[in-house]
Structures are given as structure tokens and as C-alpha cells.
Design a protein around this motif. Structure first.
Motif, PDB file in Angstrom:
ATOM      1  N   CYS A 151       0.839  -1.208   0.000  1.00 28.10           N
ATOM      2  CA  CYS A 151       0.000   0.000   0.000  1.00 28.10           C
ATOM      3  C   CYS A 151       0.865   1.245   0.000  1.00 28.10           C
ATOM      4  O   CYS A 151       1.925   1.280   0.641  1.00 28.10           O
ATOM      5  CB  CYS A 151      -0.848   0.079   1.277  1.00 28.10           C
ATOM      6  SG  CYS A 151      -2.053  -1.244   1.456  1.00 28.10           S
ATOM      7  N   VAL A 152       0.396   2.282  -0.688  1.00 28.71           N
ATOM      8  CA  VAL A 152       1.008   3.607  -0.563  1.00 28.71           C
ATOM      9  C   VAL A 152      -0.086   4.582  -0.175  1.00 28.71           C
ATOM     10  O   VAL A 152      -1.126   4.658  -0.839  1.00 28.71           O
ATOM     11  CB  VAL A 152       1.713   4.049  -1.859  1.00 28.71           C
ATOM     12  CG1 VAL A 152       2.029   5.543  -1.827  1.00 28.71           C
ATOM     13  CG2 VAL A 152       3.019   3.277  -2.040  1.00 28.71           C
ATOM     14  N   ARG A 153       0.117   5.272   0.937  1.00 28.92           N
ATOM     15  CA  ARG A 153      -0.837   6.291   1.359  1.00 28.92           C
ATOM     16  C   ARG A 153      -0.156   7.654   1.308  1.00 28.92           C
ATOM     17  O   ARG A 153       0.391   8.145   2.289  1.00 28.92           O
ATOM     18  CB  ARG A 153      -1.384   5.975   2.749  1.00 28.92           C
ATOM     19  CG  ARG A 153      -2.304   4.757   2.704  1.00 28.92           C
ATOM     20  CD  ARG A 153      -3.121   4.566   3.946  1.00 28.92           C
ATOM     21  NE  ARG A 153      -4.109   3.515   3.707  1.00 28.92           N
ATOM     22  CZ  ARG A 153      -4.981   3.096   4.614  1.00 28.92           C
ATOM     23  NH1 ARG A 153      -4.997   3.628   5.828  1.00 28.92           N
ATOM     24  NH2 ARG A 153      -5.851   2.151   4.324  1.00 28.92           N
ATOM     25  N   ALA A 154      -0.113   8.202   0.110  1.00 32.45           N
ATOM     26  CA  ALA A 154       0.442   9.541  -0.105  1.00 32.45           C
ATOM     27  C   ALA A 154      -0.404  10.140  -1.209  1.00 32.45           C
ATOM     28  O   ALA A 154      -0.434   9.610  -2.310  1.00 32.45           O
ATOM     29  CB  ALA A 154       1.902   9.455  -0.529  1.00 32.45           C
ATOM     30  N   GLY A 155      -1.112  11.202  -0.915  1.00 27.90           N
ATOM     31  CA  GLY A 155      -2.048  11.755  -1.887  1.00 27.90           C
ATOM     32  C   GLY A 155      -3.353  10.991  -1.822  1.00 27.90           C
ATOM     33  O   GLY A 155      -3.392   9.853  -1.329  1.00 27.90           O
TER      34      GLY A 155
END
Ligand code: SER
Length: 326
Positions: A69-73
């Protein structure tokens, strides 16, 4: 204390759910397939969205995964938290078990409690549970099926206990499990407010979110019931690994310490305490940068590539603070 490497924790979680009839599904890439409502994969449930909506059927109704997962933006954005907390990341792995119209609240709660108290053997006196303000049923199920301390169950509102993937899509009330790091954790804010833990102070770490997926939100914000109730859970792999190893910060676990030592060696001098958070930022951002590029997203001036560029710039800025000039 048992040595829980990150690989062992991941394998233990997946094997536990496989033994309960779940099919292990590989992580999807960070670049969401056929879904323009998302910048990056931000939760284990993303790749199962069509199953929740009843638009797709598969040979299984139970699944488990360890999702990149990427939680940026986008809706879930932790970029600015990284470096200031012990538990936020731009890139992390989410462990999850899923039911597509199969089991619902009761089994989701039973499985979660069994894994954390019987397999991971977490100290029950340190566990807290939250349920959605109106969800009497979930609270009753916790009381009936587990030996959680009844004084450790709290009700929270939409902001904390109603989960949605984005502005549109599957959503529902949720129940979160938190772990108390104890008095050893130093925080700027008081730990309790009228007997209720402050779940944002850092001492109480949200380790697992059990979402009772029941609705679809459309573009006008309207909720319609899904064809069948589903389960979507998410446990932060880095967080649970940190807790199992008795650490107060995720950055103290194997996978981050290797990256932090690498940066220190490159720098060739020791980093004073007040600058050590920059080492954490670099370790975190190096992970998201590497995994995004591996999943074909490259730095650019717009959209996903621009978010990656911002992550890289932020890491470089922290590198300058530490004394790197190349
Ligand atoms: N989708 C929920 C979350 O991301 C549970 O997996 O928290």
C-alpha cells in the motif's frame, strides 16, 4: 521474547487464515488496475472491489493477502505524518482477511481475537476495541465471543469508525483493535480524557481494522446496500511486528533498522538525537520510491508521478538536513 521477523509475522497471519478456509491471494501492484478513483493501492480490499459490489464472482468466498500500500495523496494520505510519528508510513504492507458474502461480523471478531490473543499472545489487558457509535450489534458480539475487558470497549463516530476506500465505492462501519504501548511511551498529549484513551496520542496503536462492508457510496454521496454483507480487514504489518518485538516505534524493527544503518554508513558520522527522525523519513520514502518505480510509476509533473516526485524531494530535503550534498 520470541523473535518475530517481519517475514514470520506475515507468514503466520496468512497461514492462520488459510487454515480457516481462506485462499491466499498475491498483492496487487501499487498501480490500481482499471480504477481511476484511486492514486495508488491503499488497502487490501482494492483488488476485491468488484467482488464486494457483486460485479464479479470467483471460485472462493474467503481470501487473505499481504497487500503493498502507498498512502500519499488521495483520501488516505499519511505523507506529512512520516517523520513525526512512530507508526505512519507512506509505504506499508496491509495484512487482511476478506469475506465475500460468506461470514460476517461474528466470525470476523472471533478470528481476530483468536489470532492476536492465542497465536500472537498479546497481553489482553493492553487491548482496546472501538465500534461505530450506532453499532450495538458489534459491541454485543465482542462481549459474547471474546474476553476483552468490557471497560476497554469504546464507541466512536464516522471519522474513526466508518471506513471508505475513497469518495465513492464500498464502505461500512468498522471496529478497530488498539494496543496500549504502556507508560513507557512518551507523548506530548495526555493519554486519557475522562477515562477514554486518546487514540491519536500515539500510545494506543491501531493494529487492526475490521470493516463490515455493507454499502456502496455513489458520486452524489448516497449509500445503497451491497448485494451481500462482506468483511474487509486490515492489519498494519509493520505495526504488529513492532509490537510483537516489544518496540515503541515501527522504525525499530528489522526492516527499517537495516535501511537506517545503511544511511548512517553512507553519511559516515553519527546522527544526533534531534535529527534522527530524518533517518526514519529517508527509510520510509526509500521504500515507497522503490516499490512505486518497481510497479512502473516514475517521477513526473502530474498525477501519480508527481506524488512520487514529492516523496523523493522530501527524502532528499531530509538528506540535506543530515549533511548529504550529493
Ligand atoms: N480497508 C480497511 C482499511 O484500510 C480495512 O482493511 O483500514
Amino acid at each position: 521474547m520470541e523473535n518475530w521477523t517481519i517475514d514470520k509475522v506475515r507468514r503466520t497471519f496468512l497461514d492462520f487464515f488459510k487454515a480457516k478456509g481462506h485462499t491466499e491471494v498475491a498483492s496487487s501492484p501499487l498501480l490500481p488496475a482499471e480504477d481511476n478513483t484511486l492514486l495508488f493501492a491503499n488497502a487490501g480490499m482494492n483488488q476485491f472491489k468488484k467482488l464486494f459490489l457483486g460485479l464479479e464472482k470467483r471460485s472462493y468466498t474467503r481470501a487473505c493477502s499481504a497487500q503493498k500500500c502507498v498512502r500519499a495523496g488521495g483520501k488516505h494520505n499519511d505523507l506529512e505524518n512520516v517523520g513525526f510519528t512512530t507508526r505512519h508510513h507512506t509505504f506499508f504492507e496491509m495484512l487482511g482477511n476478506f469475506s465475500f458474502g460468506d461470514y460476517f461480523k461474528e466470525d470476523a471478531i472471533k478470528y481476530a481475537w483468536e489470532l492476536i490473543t492465542e497465536v500472537f499472545k498479546l497481553d489482553k489487558s493492553r487491548l482496546y476495541v472501538t465500534v461505530f457509535r450506532e453499532d450495538d450489534e458489534a459491541e454485543q458480539l465482542w462481549l459474547k465471543n471474546t474476553d476483552v475487558d468490557p471497560k476497554h470497549i469504546f464507541r466512536l463516530d464516522e471519522h474513526d469508525n466508518f471506513w471508505q476506500m475513497g469518495d465513492t465505492g464500498p464502505c461500512g462501519p468498522c471496529s478497530e483493535i488498539h494496543y496500549d504501548l504502556g507508560e513507557g511511551f512518551k507523548a506530548e498529549k495526555p493519554f486519557f480524557d475522562n477515562g477514554m484513551p486518546d487514540f491519536d496520542c500515539g500510545r494506543f496503536v491501531e493494529i487492526w481494522n475490521l470493516v463490515f462492508m455493507q454499502f456502496n457510496r455513489d458520486e452524489s454521496g448516497r449509500l445503497t446496500p451491497l448485494p451481500k454483507p462482506n468483511i474487509d480487514t486490515g492489519m498494519g504489518l509493520e505495526r504488529i511486528t513492532s509490537i510483537l518485538n516489544g518496540k515503541l516505534s515501527n522504525y525499530d524493527i528489522d526492516i527499517f533498522q537495516d535501511l537506517i544503518h545503511f544511511t548512517e554508513n553512507l553519511l559516515g558520522k553519527s546522527v544526533p538525537a534531534e535529527l534522527r527522525s530524518s533517518l526514519n523519513v529517508i527509510a520510509d520514502h526509500a521504500r515507497s520510491t522503490s516499490f512505486l518505480i518497481a510497479d512502473t510509476i516514475t517521477p513526473s509533473n502530474e498525477g501519480r508521478g508527481y506524488v512520487l516526485r514529492r516523496i523523493m524531494r522530501r527524502a532528499i530535503r531530509h538528506g540535506h538536513k543530515l549533511g548529504f550534498n550529493e
